[in-house]
Design an enzyme around this catalytic site. Structure first.
Site, mmCIF file in Angstrom:
data_model
loop_
_atom_site.group_PDB
_atom_site.id
_atom_site.type_symbol
_atom_site.label_atom_id
_atom_site.label_comp_id
_atom_site.label_asym_id
_atom_site.label_seq_id
_atom_site.Cartn_x
_atom_site.Cartn_y
_atom_site.Cartn_z
ATOM 1 N N THR A 136 0.839 -1.197 0.000
ATOM 2 C CA THR A 136 0.000 0.000 0.000
ATOM 3 C C THR A 136 0.872 1.243 0.000
ATOM 4 O O THR A 136 0.686 2.159 -0.811
ATOM 5 C CB THR A 136 -0.930 -0.005 1.237
ATOM 6 O OG1 THR A 136 -1.862 -1.073 1.090
ATOM 7 C CG2 THR A 136 -1.675 1.308 1.372
ATOM 8 N N ASN B 213 -5.429 -9.131 -7.791
ATOM 9 C CA ASN B 213 -5.639 -9.799 -6.508
ATOM 10 C C ASN B 213 -7.025 -10.412 -6.368
ATOM 11 O O ASN B 213 -7.249 -11.243 -5.498
ATOM 12 C CB ASN B 213 -5.382 -8.828 -5.355
ATOM 13 C CG ASN B 213 -6.147 -7.536 -5.495
ATOM 14 O OD1 ASN B 213 -6.016 -6.838 -6.491
ATOM 15 N ND2 ASN B 213 -6.972 -7.225 -4.519
ATOM 16 N N GLN C 85 1.015 -9.535 -5.537
ATOM 17 C CA GLN C 85 0.492 -10.903 -5.574
ATOM 18 C C GLN C 85 1.420 -11.891 -6.273
ATOM 19 O O GLN C 85 1.111 -13.073 -6.352
ATOM 20 C CB GLN C 85 -0.871 -10.919 -6.276
ATOM 21 C CG GLN C 85 -2.005 -10.286 -5.482
ATOM 22 C CD GLN C 85 -2.392 -11.103 -4.244
ATOM 23 O OE1 GLN C 85 -1.986 -12.257 -4.089
ATOM 24 N NE2 GLN C 85 -3.134 -10.494 -3.339
ATOM 25 N N ALA D 189 5.504 -8.559 1.755
ATOM 26 C CA ALA D 189 6.002 -9.837 2.257
ATOM 27 C C ALA D 189 4.881 -10.800 2.625
ATOM 28 O O ALA D 189 5.050 -12.012 2.552
ATOM 29 C CB ALA D 189 6.891 -9.608 3.481
ATOM 30 N N HIS D 190 3.717 -10.264 3.000
ATOM 31 C CA HIS D 190 2.763 -11.106 3.722
ATOM 32 C C HIS D 190 1.870 -11.974 2.843
ATOM 33 O O HIS D 190 1.023 -12.699 3.364
ATOM 34 C CB HIS D 190 1.914 -10.263 4.684
ATOM 35 C CG HIS D 190 0.894 -9.394 4.038
ATOM 36 N ND1 HIS D 190 -0.413 -9.764 3.928
ATOM 37 C CD2 HIS D 190 0.969 -8.170 3.480
ATOM 38 C CE1 HIS D 190 -1.097 -8.794 3.337
ATOM 39 N NE2 HIS D 190 -0.271 -7.811 3.061
ATOM 40 N N THR E 97 12.999 4.221 11.583
ATOM 41 C CA THR E 97 13.887 3.134 11.973
ATOM 42 C C THR E 97 13.577 1.891 11.147
ATOM 43 O O THR E 97 12.428 1.464 11.059
ATOM 44 C CB THR E 97 13.696 2.826 13.470
ATOM 45 O OG1 THR E 97 13.941 4.030 14.207
ATOM 46 C CG2 THR E 97 14.643 1.735 13.922
ATOM 47 N N CYS F 258 -9.310 -5.822 2.125
ATOM 48 C CA CYS F 258 -9.335 -4.452 2.631
ATOM 49 C C CYS F 258 -10.694 -3.818 2.399
ATOM 50 O O CYS F 258 -10.933 -2.700 2.806
ATOM 51 C CB CYS F 258 -8.243 -3.625 1.987
ATOM 52 S SG CYS F 258 -8.272 -3.684 0.212
HETATM 53 C C1 LIG Z 1 -2.439 -6.288 -5.720
HETATM 54 C C2 LIG Z 1 -2.236 -5.743 -4.347
HETATM 55 N N1 LIG Z 1 -1.639 -4.556 -4.188
HETATM 56 C C3 LIG Z 1 -1.428 -4.023 -2.972
HETATM 57 C C4 LIG Z 1 -1.818 -4.677 -1.833
HETATM 58 C C5 LIG Z 1 -1.563 -4.033 -0.502
HETATM 59 O O1 LIG Z 1 -0.539 -4.685 0.177
HETATM 60 P P1 LIG Z 1 -0.227 -4.390 1.721
HETATM 61 O O2 LIG Z 1 -1.212 -5.156 2.485
HETATM 62 O O3 LIG Z 1 1.159 -4.903 1.894
HETATM 63 O O4 LIG Z 1 -0.306 -2.942 1.945
HETATM 64 C C6 LIG Z 1 -2.456 -5.928 -1.937
HETATM 65 C C7 LIG Z 1 -2.940 -6.695 -0.775
HETATM 66 O O5 LIG Z 1 -3.408 -6.234 0.213
HETATM 67 C C8 LIG Z 1 -2.656 -6.466 -3.225
HETATM 68 O O6 LIG Z 1 -3.254 -7.639 -3.371
HETATM 69 C C1 LIG Z 2 11.615 11.688 19.765
HETATM 70 C C2 LIG Z 2 11.507 10.733 18.618
HETATM 71 N N1 LIG Z 2 10.563 10.916 17.679
HETATM 72 C C3 LIG Z 2 10.438 10.088 16.646
HETATM 73 C C4 LIG Z 2 11.257 9.001 16.481
HETATM 74 C C5 LIG Z 2 11.054 8.107 15.296
HETATM 75 O O1 LIG Z 2 10.501 6.888 15.680
HETATM 76 P P1 LIG Z 2 10.425 5.642 14.686
HETATM 77 O O2 LIG Z 2 11.771 5.033 14.692
HETATM 78 O O3 LIG Z 2 9.407 4.774 15.288
HETATM 79 O O4 LIG Z 2 10.046 6.148 13.343
HETATM 80 C C6 LIG Z 2 12.256 8.766 17.433
HETATM 81 C C7 LIG Z 2 13.217 7.642 17.342
HETATM 82 O O5 LIG Z 2 13.702 7.213 16.314
HETATM 83 C C8 LIG Z 2 12.380 9.654 18.516
HETATM 84 O O6 LIG Z 2 13.318 9.472 19.454
#
Ligand SMILES: Cc1ncc(COP(=O)(O)O)c(C=O)c1O
Ligand SMILES: Cc1ncc(COP(=O)(O)O)c(C=O)c1O
Lengths: 131, 403, 403, 131
Positions: free
Chosen positions: B77, B156, B184, B205-206, B242, B325
């Site tokens: 997505t 899909n 897919q 991946a899923h 991250t 979805c």
């Molecule tokens: C063709 C297609 N595109 C995009 C997505 C979205 O993937 P995700 O769930 O990783 O956001 C899906 C499945 O949900 C899909 O089947």
């Molecule tokens: C204060 C603060 N805000 C935002 C983030 C970003 O978080 P995330 O790694 O979940 O995107 C962090 C750490 O990386 C942080 O310390």
């Protein structure tokens, strides 16, 4: 879509589904449909004087519609004939926990049941004459 | 009903994580594992970064891509959003035209609608009755100001494999980058971005034994993309945040295991077994062209039953109406509608999708349950008018047992 | 050097996942677990959805929020982007002014820079020498057209706890929603969005024993946010994409375990032990006001050593210069610069951060190694001019052993 | 930042660090610094006729600078005095795998070493006179 346990139970084993057997002065049938809502329902009742002896339905529709038809059929059995005109829709909504967007479909069930009432009423005032 | 064995035939919605994948994920979680921040410069951070790079190479190799072009995202997505908004936003104001199709995943269609609201122009190409997009129609939709064409690999809902190589050739001739949503395809069908001339490719991946919440957009090095998220310099600023090592390593493992050459024929055999069983149900009709289908998806219409009722009857079998979805959405699938199905036929359609854990026994049991459910619902509607029972020539008789 | 025991003092960059959390995650991965798509309407999908809702309630409870307002994201980076771009984009054209501070995380600052490029106006408020933002300055920065104030709870580099309640009172008086980046607070410091009058709150799981790649933005029900991603109807359209059940359940477990009342004092004791040991190093100086610090972060300047060299000398101890997302960046920390540190002092500063797995032994060993490294580097620079050795009155003598 | 194994080795044990002991006609020292690049380096060499007998350094700077000073000090030992003016910077870059952004700092090391050469040269042409 969330389905209550009661919807689930009635959907899996829809008590009251089928047809009333036989014919006669106390028997009436009514149908209603809505192609947009994707629902068709047919009710058949058998009255014995002022009392509904039997109520049966056929239905094409979603799980809520099926469960509702079953709930209504059961609630009608043994009730006075006047109940056909005053369905306990609030009780139904509560018993099945019907979501708002499904309420339109219940109106079609009401229509089918009311059609039975009309048929019975008509038969009641004018004794049935063969031929 | 609830005590019956559950059968999972919704692998296109998501798949169970392979034990080898979850074992790999676990290695990057705990205090004794490679848990550190891959962006950290200390030794533990560097180790995590190496795990990320290993996964990057495996994933890229599966689509014949250079690893450096892979940007990890939270899934397809986000990858689709990044591709479409990112390329359109990077285009010169006079070149903000997108060509896509009516059968894309919602994340492409809604991203396209979003760039339309921002002032871009979008042409939506339809499909034929089998759910296939025509390369000629794509070509006719391309204009001098087109900056991106986006066509999915495997649909899909129907499993239809779109003619990516032919579309890519047209795109190359018109010097327009082609984005392919390959969410897919992994583990089912080969896609080679270099051979096929793809400029951007969305992955997740899923759907093939990997974890949910991780995916990637591969971007060819001559394509400019404006990031959607800002902050930090991870992934060359294209996608800050991250890096979730365990998710990326899990995706790497899943892509390593998901070998189309091995998995494809096995899934196709299961899918065919299911199709043959379901085709025996009166009126059942496969949506799409079986000869052009990916091995794991089968979409069947069951006229004469309400789709919601059928799915509820089959709730212990995990299947979908359309895509997960939108499964709370009572509207007819936009894909089936684009193929010309009526609303009734579209809403009475069910998508079955097989995967690594599916067995022939499950296929047989599922087919039996589907037949039972369809027949039960049709009996319940005995006497209904033609619009909801047009599937048959009245062959069922009343069944005194129920009711 | 590489054979020495590694010590992890970088919990503010990321933390190891608690065993109870990874066990919870595992329950939602495999074929025997709740792996289905939480958006699927079948029974297995519903189970996954229930796991998501359970986590949602736990997480919301930790910040005193209603669960319905929680939108899951890929982390605090995305949550911060969604808050800032989402609120500014939803604001009427004449009301697109943002107030934030110079010491925010890059994901807030870069999102602010992005909305500036889109035509919004941003006022950046500074901090005092201790790294604290003044509520009065926030108030002075607010204008009639201000549509959002964004101030972090705990600064990720210095640990300074910002006066959120006071800022919130000002925001309430001016009817401007307050966004708080609470990425560093979970499990360390209480934040109660209702009590404190916070309108949006960014969270992340991986700083308190949860997995990387999952976070949330809590949005009060009177605040309108335009989504960043489009496609599918998950999370009321505010954040589409398949919900990663295992990640969300893991975040829920981490937030359940991360009780500030329990964890805070223990971490503060470890942090104090480290501070006392490091303050014995000649010239070492704590950046920030220890009386106003969150329990887990300690930032110390070691004048007279090059910061990169010190970090490399300490590479088997996981510590940070600034934040991990910029650890490859040789520039001085924007936070320390905002506090008035010279570039030399800022680049010679190190952030130590303790967490659930940290022991007193590790603290002692780390302090010894830091002292050794500082002294070794200073000896190497014996005779250097004042600008790089101003920390001392020449007390070290040459050491014939090395060289 | 990536550090090669050779940088790591020399950073951990910087061979050649320290000062040349004693004084005399063959001994020279040179310093260079760059406050912007955050680097200071001092070289001391001891020549015996045309040969460098000893080369020592002091340094304030990043790991690459420290390792580079060590590599140069070692490469000078035993080399002809003329090597002070023609440091093998390419060999250094290769040996340590110095990233581009660090090359500026190496110039300061060259400056310090060249200052040694100048001092030696001056001493060589004009015999040292006490007082
Ligand atoms: C063709 C297609 N595109 C995009 C997505 C979205 O993937 P995700 O769930 O990783 O956001 C899906 C499945 O949900 C899909 O089947
Ligand atoms: C204060 C603060 N805000 C935002 C983030 C970003 O978080 P995330 O790694 O979940 O995107 C962090 C750490 O990386 C942080 O310390």
């Amino acid at each position: 879509m969330d389905y209550s346990a009661e919807v689930e139970r009635r959907f899996d084993a829809p008590a009251g589904a089928g047809n009333v057997s036989g014919e006669g002065p106390g028997i009436a049938a009514g149908e209603a449909e809505d192609k947009v809502l994707n629902v068709w329902v047919r009710f058949e009742v058998q009255a014995d004087g002022d009392t509904i002896r039997e109520a049966r339905f056929r239905v094409y529709g979603c799980p809520h519609t099926i469960a509702a038809a079953s709930w209504i059929a059961e609630s009608l059995r043994g009730a006075p004939v006047s109940a056909l005109e005053r369905l306990d829709i609030d009780g139904l909504k509560r018993a099945l926990n019907v979501p708002k967007e499904k309420l339109g479909k219940l109106l079609r069930i009401e229509d089918a049941v009311r059609a039975c009432a009309e048929q019975l009423g008509a038969a009641g005032t004018r004794p049935r004459v063969d031929g | 009903m609830t005590t019956r064995r559950r059968i999972y035939l919704d692998h296109a919605a998501t798949s169970p994580v392979d034990p080898a994948v979850s074992a790999e994920m676990m290695r990057h979680l705990g205090a004794d594992g490679t848990f550190a921040n891959p962006s950290s410069s200390h030794a533990m951070g560097r180790e995590a970064a190496r795990a990320v790079e290993r996964a990057r190479r495996v994933i890229a190799a599966r689509i014949g891509a250079d690893p450096a072009g892979l940007v990890f995202t939270s899934g397809a997505t986000e990858a689709n959003n990044l591709a479409i908004k990112g390329v359109l936003a990077a285009a010169r104001p006079g070149r903000r035209h997108l060509v896509t199709t009516r059968i894309e995943h919602k994340s492409v269609l809604d991203a396209a609608a979003a760039v339309e609201r921002y002032g871009c122009d979008v042409t939506y190409v339809g499909c034929d009755g089998s759910g296939l997009v025509s390369p000629d129609e794509i070509e006719r939709a391309i204009r001098p100001e087109t900056s991106l064409v986006s066509v999915m690999h495997v649909n899909n809902e129907t499993g239809m494999v779109q003619p990516i190589a032919a579309v890519a050739e047209i795109c190359r001739a018109h010097r327009v980058p082609l984005h392919v949503d390959a969410a897919q395809s992994a583990g089912k069908l080969l896609l080679d971005v270099r051979r096929d001339g793809v400029a951007l490719c969305s992955l997740t991946a899923h759907k093939c034994g990997g974890p949910k919440g991780i995916g990637a957009l591969w971007i060819r090095d001559d394509v400019t993309v404006v990031p959607l998220l800002h902050g930090g310099e991870q992934q060359r600023g294209l996608r800050p945040g991250t890096l979730p090592t365990h998710q990326i390593a899990g995706m790497g493992k899943a892509f390593e295991l998901a070998d189309p050459a091995e998995e494809g024929p096995r899934l196709a055999a299961l899918r065919d077994r299911l199709r043959e069983a379901l085709e025996r149900i009166d009126g059942a009709r496969v949506n799409g062209d079986p000869a052009r289908a990916a091995p794991h998806i089968l979409n069947v219409a069951f006229p004469g039953v309400d789709g919601e009722a059928l799915r509820f009857a089959l709730r212990e079998i995990a299947v979908s109406a359309g895509s997960a979805c939108m499964s709370d959405n009572p509207e007819a699938s936009h894909v089936l509608s684009a193929m010309g199905l009526t609303d009734a036929a579209a809403t009475s359609s069910i998508r079955f999708s097989v995967g690594r854990t599916t067995t022939a026994d499950e296929i047989d049991a599922a087919a039996t349950r589907v037949r039972d459910a369809v027949e039960r619902l049709r009996r319940l509607a005995l006497g209904a008018p033609a619009w909801c029972s047009a599937w048959r020539s009245a062959r069922l008789t009343d069944d005194p047992v129920f009711g």
